[in-house]
Scaffold this motif. Sequence first.
Motif, PDB file in Angstrom:
ATOM      1  N   TRP A  86       0.847  -1.184   0.000  1.00  0.00           N
ATOM      2  CA  TRP A  86       0.000   0.000   0.000  1.00  0.00           C
ATOM      3  C   TRP A  86       0.885   1.236   0.000  1.00  0.00           C
ATOM      4  N   ASP A  87       0.774   2.022  -1.037  1.00  0.00           N
ATOM      5  CA  ASP A  87       1.529   3.266  -1.176  1.00  0.00           C
ATOM      6  C   ASP A  87       0.612   4.408  -0.740  1.00  0.00           C
ATOM      7  N   SER A  88       0.905   5.002   0.400  1.00  0.00           N
ATOM      8  CA  SER A  88       0.024   6.028   0.954  1.00  0.00           C
ATOM      9  C   SER A  88       0.310   7.380   0.315  1.00  0.00           C
ATOM     10  N   PRO A  89      -0.658   8.290   0.340  1.00  0.00           N
ATOM     11  CA  PRO A  89      -0.420   9.637  -0.182  1.00  0.00           C
ATOM     12  C   PRO A  89       0.636  10.357   0.642  1.00  0.00           C
ATOM     13  N   GLY A  90       1.162  11.450   0.096  1.00  0.00           N
ATOM     14  CA  GLY A  90       2.133  12.250   0.836  1.00  0.00           C
ATOM     15  C   GLY A  90       1.529  12.808   2.119  1.00  0.00           C
ATOM     16  N   TYR A  91       2.397  13.182   3.047  1.00  0.00           N
ATOM     17  CA  TYR A  91       1.932  13.658   4.346  1.00  0.00           C
ATOM     18  C   TYR A  91       0.976  14.846   4.231  1.00  0.00           C
ATOM     19  N   GLU A  92       1.189  15.687   3.222  1.00  0.00           N
ATOM     20  CA  GLU A  92       0.324  16.856   3.098  1.00  0.00           C
ATOM     21  C   GLU A  92      -1.116  16.445   2.807  1.00  0.00           C
ATOM     22  N   GLN A  93      -1.291  15.224   2.232  1.00  0.00           N
ATOM     23  CA  GLN A  93      -2.634  14.708   2.002  1.00  0.00           C
ATOM     24  C   GLN A  93      -3.149  13.943   3.212  1.00  0.00           C
ATOM     25  N   ILE A  94      -2.219  13.283   3.941  1.00  0.00           N
ATOM     26  CA  ILE A  94      -2.637  12.472   5.086  1.00  0.00           C
ATOM     27  C   ILE A  94      -3.175  13.353   6.209  1.00  0.00           C
ATOM     28  N   ASP A  95      -2.871  14.650   6.171  1.00  0.00           N
ATOM     29  CA  ASP A  95      -3.448  15.554   7.159  1.00  0.00           C
ATOM     30  C   ASP A  95      -4.968  15.560   7.080  1.00  0.00           C
ATOM     31  N   ARG A  96      -5.516  15.180   5.946  1.00  0.00           N
ATOM     32  CA  ARG A  96      -6.965  15.040   5.850  1.00  0.00           C
ATOM     33  C   ARG A  96      -7.416  13.894   6.738  1.00  0.00           C
ATOM     34  N   GLU A  97      -8.431  14.111   7.539  1.00  0.00           N
ATOM     35  CA  GLU A  97      -8.852  13.125   8.531  1.00  0.00           C
ATOM     36  C   GLU A  97      -9.266  11.805   7.877  1.00  0.00           C
ATOM     37  N   ASP A  98      -9.969  11.883   6.733  1.00  0.00           N
ATOM     38  CA  ASP A  98     -10.433  10.652   6.099  1.00  0.00           C
ATOM     39  C   ASP A  98      -9.268   9.802   5.584  1.00  0.00           C
ATOM     40  N   LEU A  99      -8.255  10.466   4.996  1.00  0.00           N
ATOM     41  CA  LEU A  99      -7.101   9.720   4.511  1.00  0.00           C
ATOM     42  C   LEU A  99      -6.267   9.174   5.659  1.00  0.00           C
ATOM     43  N   ARG A 100      -6.137   9.959   6.708  1.00  0.00           N
ATOM     44  CA  ARG A 100      -5.362   9.500   7.867  1.00  0.00           C
ATOM     45  C   ARG A 100      -5.989   8.222   8.440  1.00  0.00           C
ATOM     46  N   ASP A 101      -7.301   8.192   8.545  1.00  0.00           N
ATOM     47  CA  ASP A 101      -7.977   7.003   9.063  1.00  0.00           C
ATOM     48  C   ASP A 101      -7.751   5.799   8.150  1.00  0.00           C
ATOM     49  N   GLN A 102      -7.746   6.045   6.834  1.00  0.00           N
ATOM     50  CA  GLN A 102      -7.493   4.945   5.904  1.00  0.00           C
ATOM     51  C   GLN A 102      -6.083   4.381   6.080  1.00  0.00           C
ATOM     52  N   VAL A 103      -5.108   5.267   6.220  1.00  0.00           N
ATOM     53  CA  VAL A 103      -3.728   4.813   6.380  1.00  0.00           C
ATOM     54  C   VAL A 103      -3.571   4.020   7.676  1.00  0.00           C
ATOM     55  N   LEU A 104      -4.155   4.505   8.752  1.00  0.00           N
ATOM     56  CA  LEU A 104      -4.059   3.794  10.023  1.00  0.00           C
ATOM     57  C   LEU A 104      -4.766   2.442   9.953  1.00  0.00           C
ATOM     58  N   ASP A 105      -5.857   2.390   9.214  1.00  0.00           N
ATOM     59  CA  ASP A 105      -6.563   1.122   9.056  1.00  0.00           C
ATOM     60  C   ASP A 105      -5.705   0.124   8.289  1.00  0.00           C
ATOM     61  N   HIS A 106      -5.030   0.588   7.240  1.00  0.00           N
ATOM     62  CA  HIS A 106      -4.129  -0.295   6.497  1.00  0.00           C
ATOM     63  C   HIS A 106      -2.944  -0.716   7.361  1.00  0.00           C
ATOM     64  N   ALA A 107      -2.444   0.199   8.184  1.00  0.00           N
ATOM     65  CA  ALA A 107      -1.306  -0.118   9.051  1.00  0.00           C
ATOM     66  C   ALA A 107      -1.645  -1.245  10.012  1.00  0.00           C
ATOM     67  N   ALA A 108      -2.902  -1.314  10.424  1.00  0.00           N
ATOM     68  CA  ALA A 108      -3.322  -2.364  11.355  1.00  0.00           C
ATOM     69  C   ALA A 108      -3.211  -3.749  10.729  1.00  0.00           C
ATOM     70  N   HIS A 109      -3.188  -3.816   9.402  1.00  0.00           N
ATOM     71  CA  HIS A 109      -3.091  -5.101   8.711  1.00  0.00           C
ATOM     72  C   HIS A 109      -1.730  -5.293   8.044  1.00  0.00           C
ATOM     73  N   ALA A 110      -0.810  -4.388   8.302  1.00  0.00           N
ATOM     74  CA  ALA A 110       0.506  -4.460   7.658  1.00  0.00           C
ATOM     75  C   ALA A 110       1.483  -5.293   8.489  1.00  0.00           C
ATOM     76  N   ASP A 111       2.395  -5.967   7.800  1.00  0.00           N
ATOM     77  CA  ASP A 111       3.475  -6.696   8.467  1.00  0.00           C
ATOM     78  C   ASP A 111       4.676  -5.793   8.729  1.00  0.00           C
ATOM     79  N   LEU A 112       4.791  -4.707   7.951  1.00  0.00           N
ATOM     80  CA  LEU A 112       5.956  -3.842   8.039  1.00  0.00           C
ATOM     81  C   LEU A 112       5.618  -2.496   7.413  1.00  0.00           C
ATOM     82  N   VAL A 113       6.159  -1.423   8.007  1.00  0.00           N
ATOM     83  CA  VAL A 113       6.022  -0.082   7.449  1.00  0.00           C
ATOM     84  C   VAL A 113       7.374   0.360   6.916  1.00  0.00           C
ATOM     85  N   LEU A 114       7.390   0.871   5.685  1.00  0.00           N
ATOM     86  CA  LEU A 114       8.590   1.422   5.075  1.00  0.00           C
ATOM     87  C   LEU A 114       8.411   2.926   4.950  1.00  0.00           C
TER      88      LEU A 114
END
Length: 378
Positions: A86-114
């Motif tokens: 999963w390639d997340s948007p840049g931080y300037e986009q993750i500041d959006r609450e909806d995108l931040r929640d999506q990234v955190l949801d994906h992180a909960a199912h990730a084996d590793l963060v790069l």
Amino acid sequence: MPLAQPVLPKAQTQTLREIISQANPSQTVEQSPVNLLLVGRTGAGKSSLINTLFIEAQAEVDALPSTDRIQDYHWQTATGETLTLWDSPGYEQIDREDLRDQVLDHAAHADLVLLATPALDPALQMDLDFLKDLQSEISDLPMIAIVTQVDRLRPIREWQPPYDWQHGDRLKEVSIREATQYRASLLGQICPLVLPIVTGSETRQPWGTEALSLAILDSIAPAKQLRLARFFKNLDARTIGAAKIIDHYTFQMATTQGLAAFLKSPVLSFISTLATGSPTLALLLAEKIPVEQLPVVIGKLQLAYDLFNLLTADQLNPPSFDFGAIWGLLIENSASPEHNAWAFGHALTEYWTQSLTAEQLRSRFEYYMKTADPNVRN
């Protein structure tokens, strides 16, 4: 001709009967996927990093990159094992609450963060804040920081690898070391591993991919390392992945508990169905295996299947999984289980990477059996 409907052979013991009857059908054998999450600011070189690390022929990606939603990359083998990145948007986009929640949801199912962080950008507070957010949500999630674009460090026009960035005294080596150490000093408590890399292009060979590939392998659960290794471009990483698989099985087969765990494996039926379209062969083979040898035979078969998938994954026309070539070695268990597994695994590695004949396979197995003593190996 279609095979007849499988009929359970007369088991030698009730234990063997239960093992065969309770084995899961091949359709329900779960191939646990590997999930990676890639984060970083826009312009950090995340797309180039993906193309440099992983084989692209099996990837399915959207036609156009997206900067305002999570981009999914999928790889899948012929046997259904998958890697999802999963390639997340840049931080300037993750500041959006909806995108931040999506990234955190994906992180909960990730084996590793790069985390991709460009070498020329010293402002790391945004990186640190995001890693802290991830850690607060998932405390045990492993992370690796990747220093990208280190070829742009001073001296700017010089790029003549290889570079010994950890100990070398060339100006470029010093610059890479300082950029890496700077990030380690700020991010190290959350992200203890920081590695530099230069991604490949049409005019430039990648640099640092071997160390990063191996670090990624080491950072995920051992049971998933094989599934990930086959998707790497770096051949050394895949070869070392094979050695890790052999070591894992050798260690497991050295203990009574480890051998007992193989009794629960449905691999015999699964591979039989994969090779012939029916579990009939598995039932017939089970009748030939002495009950006392069953854990060792199943363990060696699982080892063979894992190595086969790893070592033939990049071949356009991979060979079939040949039961006939390896059957005699499967039931030859005169040595201790761990020594047997070590010799069997290394012989199979040569068999599938050097296109050996069945006779040569046996010869290599016998050779490795003679050197299976740990003192001789070292």
